[in-house]
Every structure is written in C-alpha cells, then in structure tokens.
Design an enzyme around this catalytic site. Structure first.
Site, PDB file in Angstrom:
ATOM      1  CE  LYS A 184      55.049  51.228  12.140  1.00  0.00           C
ATOM      2  NZ  LYS A 184      55.406  50.193  11.297  1.00  0.00           N
TER       3      LYS A 184
HETATM    4  C1  LIG Z   1      55.789  50.926   9.957  1.00  0.00           C
HETATM    5  C2  LIG Z   1      57.170  50.441   9.555  1.00  0.00           C
HETATM    6  C3  LIG Z   1      57.996  50.966   8.774  1.00  0.00           C
HETATM    7  C4  LIG Z   1      57.575  52.433   8.225  1.00  0.00           C
HETATM    8  O1  LIG Z   1      57.361  53.487   9.223  1.00  0.00           O
HETATM    9  P1  LIG Z   1      56.728  54.707   8.819  1.00  0.00           P
HETATM   10  O2  LIG Z   1      56.945  55.649  10.158  1.00  0.00           O
HETATM   11  O3  LIG Z   1      55.143  54.450   8.855  1.00  0.00           O
HETATM   12  O4  LIG Z   1      57.324  55.406   7.647  1.00  0.00           O
HETATM   13  C5  LIG Z   1      59.322  50.490   8.372  1.00  0.00           C
HETATM   14  N1  LIG Z   1      59.506  49.416   8.820  1.00  0.00           N
HETATM   15  C6  LIG Z   1      58.937  48.547   9.820  1.00  0.00           C
HETATM   16  C7  LIG Z   1      59.304  47.272   9.742  1.00  0.00           C
HETATM   17  C8  LIG Z   1      57.531  49.053  10.010  1.00  0.00           C
HETATM   18  O5  LIG Z   1      56.768  48.246  10.656  1.00  0.00           O
END
Ligand SMILES: *Cc1c(COP(=O)(O)O)cnc(C)c1O
Length: 392
Positions: A184
C-alpha cells in the site's frame, strides 16, 4: 546504478522509501519505554497517538488501529449489527479481502459491476440497499451512492485521496478502512485503521476489538452487564510507532506523486491507441493508468516495460466474478456457513455479465510513479517510460 534500474525498484510501498533508522524516533521511544501493549499505560500510548494524528489529518471523529484492513472491514460490518445472511453490495473489481471480510461476518456478498473508472457503479444498486462497500482502488476516488444507511469506504489503496469538496476519502459514509500492508501507499508490513464519525459505531468497534470489554487504559479489562463477545484485534505499540513514522511523510509523498504525475501528463506522447487516462484532482496519484486499443497492445507494452526493468501492473487480478473464493461458494465450516444462508441464484449485478468491465481490464496498464525522486530524475524517468511506449 542506472536510472532504469532505479525505476524498476520504484514499486509500492512508497512509504518504504522513508524507512530509515535516522528517522525512527517513535520506534526508539517505544523500545526505550519497554511497553509494547497499548493498554498497559494510562498515558497516551503510541497507538492512541496514531489514532489522534490520523483523526486530525483525515478529518474523522474517531480512528481505531487494528492489525490490517480486513479486520477493519470486519469491524465496520459488525458494528452495523447485521443479521446472518444479510446482503452486502460490494465491487466486482477489488481485492478478494473485501469478500472474505463480508463472508467471515456471516454476510452474503453481492458483486456490483464497475463504471468507466473501474469503481463500483452506484446506478446498479437497488434502492433498498442497506450495506454497501465502495473501494477507492489505486488512488482513484470512486463515486459514492446516496442514501445508503451503512456505506463503508474501503480506502486500502487510497490513503490521502480527497473528494472534490476537499474531504478525505473514508469520511463520507458510516466508516472508512485503511491498510498499511506492504503493497500500500504507506507500510508497517501489516496494519489497518478504521475511521468513523458515528459515535455508536466507534464504541461498538472498540468493544468488539478488545474482547467485548469496556476497557480503561492502564487497567485489566472489565465487562459491562450488557457485554457481548468480541475478539482481539488490539494493535501493538511497535507497529503503531512505524505507522506514526510513515504517516509523517504522507503529505510529502502525495506531493511527490502529484509532481511526477504532472510531468507525465505534460511529456508523455498523445497517443489515442495508448491513452494515459487523466486522474481527478483529488486522486492519490499512485500510478499512471493507460487504456490501450486492445489487449495485444497492452500485453506488448507490459512486455516492453518489463524488459526495460520499468515497474508496471495490470488490474485483471481484481475481477472477482471469476475468483474461486466466490464462484465455488465453499466454506471452512462443515455446513457451508454463511453460503447456506445465500439464495440459489446469481449474486451479481451487471448489465452485460461483466463483458465491458472484462474488456476494460484487458486494456488497462498501470505504471507506478516515484514520489521520492527529485524533479530532474522524475523528468528522466518519464522520458524512459516515453521511450519504451513510443516503440511498442
Ligand atoms: C489490500 C487490500 C485490502 C486488505 O488489506 P489488508 O491490510 O491486507 O488486510 C482490502 N481492500 C483492498 C482494496 C485492498 O487493496
């Protein structure tokens, strides 16, 4: 190192560019304090500091730090006090974690087709939709449906993005969720936040994430007479410290992305068959998004960029109507929970069986931007991208 080599390394997580021992004051503070559990102290913990800082920056009344965005989504859903088998409308184009969060709460996901920007198309929603999750994918601010009682914004990929009126994504509905996973914008390896302006929602989320307790920081938890069960999603101080460090760089990072995006929009060739799509002013400029004439050209561009060591990605992986977790309706439970509460027929909303969306995904190519590079290097990086794309 050659510029092209450096470009190849410019992948998410952007925040990792700022991970440096000389900058880890919060982490040093936590280690010096020798307390890694947030509720050990009565004074402001590092997790509470993170929540305070993120509330201020995002313009939310409440933030709760948890282990990841999937937990954050689960908390947001649970706080709505649903009944088993209730439907949750969610994007057909997003990461499968959203479906997992819905199902693990005992709820039934209904996949809603995408609009031209590849965000959930709100015109497909039934008028009586009670629970809707909208995902702002890849920094792109999605159009929100109106009049939905429980609208949850999944901002895992869009930290720092803003609506046209200037408000931060995640603050417009019932709750907003964020991720600090490795892939992210900012990262603590794993990490999540849920924000809400709804007092009761926040109280329910806080209780549930700490065993259903009415905990007072610094004390052993207590349970009220009307307590319900919960789980343990309480974050650790060391993770919150890294998140505080990352968050300090958010605006600098977003500015770096804006600067390189502007250079790219100025310097990239105006090619109708390989068009770079303009982004909205409030988007987090995570990448350049190209729409190609056809899949063959897209795949040729992917191959050419990859051969030059320039990072790139496609979005086909997010098409959930074809994902085994959804098509198979399987469960870890012997009775198939919660699919045993789902109706037999289709749980998908699309005008054309996702044909247009499939075609858009096949023709989409994304090239990440490099927020930490000085302007001259960003200009050179855009030239490198240009050289490759002109030759395909
Ligand atoms: C990465 C992601 C998630 C999940 O996030 P985590 O912190 O890995 O649980 C949920 N929604 C979207 C759109 C994502 O890209």
């Amino acid at each position: 190192m050659t510029l092209d080599k450096r470009l190849g390394q410019r992948f998410l997580p952007y925040g990792a560019n700022w991970l440096d021992w000389s900058d880890m004051t919060e982490l040093r503070e936590v280690i010096d304090h020798r307390v890694l559990f947030r509720y050990q102290t009565e004074t402001e913990s590092m997790a509470s500091r993170l929540e305070r800082v993120t509330c201020e920056r995002l313009g939310a009344a409440h933030t709760l730090a948890v282990h990841n965005c999937t937990e954050a989504l689960r908390l947001a859903l649970i706080a709505t006090r649903p009944r088993i088998g209730d439907r949750v409308y969610m994007p057909a184009v997003t990461f499968v974690a959203v479906a997992g969060a819905v199902l693990s709460c005992g709820l039934i996901p209904v996949l809603v087709d995408a609009d031209d920007s590849l965000s959930l198309d709100p015109t497909l929603l039934p008028a009586d939709a009670e629970r809707v999750i909208v995902a702002h994918m890849e920094g792109t601010v999605a159009t929100l449906p109106e009049g939905v009682p429980y609208l949850i914004e999944d901002c895992a990929q869009s930290l720092g993005a803003r609506f046209p009126d200037g408000r931060s994504v995640g603050t417009a509905g019932y709750a907003g969720t964020f991720s600090f996973h490795h892939n992210k914008i900012l990262t603590s390896g794993e990490g999540g936040l849920v924000i809400s302006n709804d007092e009761q929602a926040w109280a329910a989320m806080r209780r549930y994430h700490d065993h259903g307790s009415a905990r007072v920081p610094g004390r052993y938890p207590t349970w009220n007479e009307d307590a319900h069960y919960g789980e343990n999603f309480v974050t650790g101080e060391q993770v919150a410290a890294v998140q505080c460090q990352q968050f300090r760089h958010l605006d600098e990072l977003l500015e770096g992305l804006e600067r390189m995006y502007a250079i790219a929009m100025r310097d990239l060739p105006d090619r109708a068959d390989l068009e770079v799509r303009p982004r909205a002013a409030g988007d987090a400029k995570v990448s350049l998004r190209f729409r190609c004439r056809d899949r063959a050209l897209r795949d040729a561009a992917v191959a050419a960029l990859t051969a030059e060591g320039i990072a790139n990605w496609t979005l086909n992986k997010y098409l959930l109507p074809e994902h085994p977790v959804l098509t198979g309706r399987r469960s870890i439970y012997a009775d198939g929970f919660p699919w045993n509460f789902a109706p037999e027929g289709s749980l998908m909303l699309s005008h054309d069986g996702f044909a247009r969306t499939r075609d858009r995904l096949d023709r989409t190519l994304c090239v990440p931007l490099a927020p930490e590079l000085p302007e001259a290097e960003q200009v050179a990086a855009v030239k490198a991208i240009r050289r490759v794309l002109e030759a395909v």
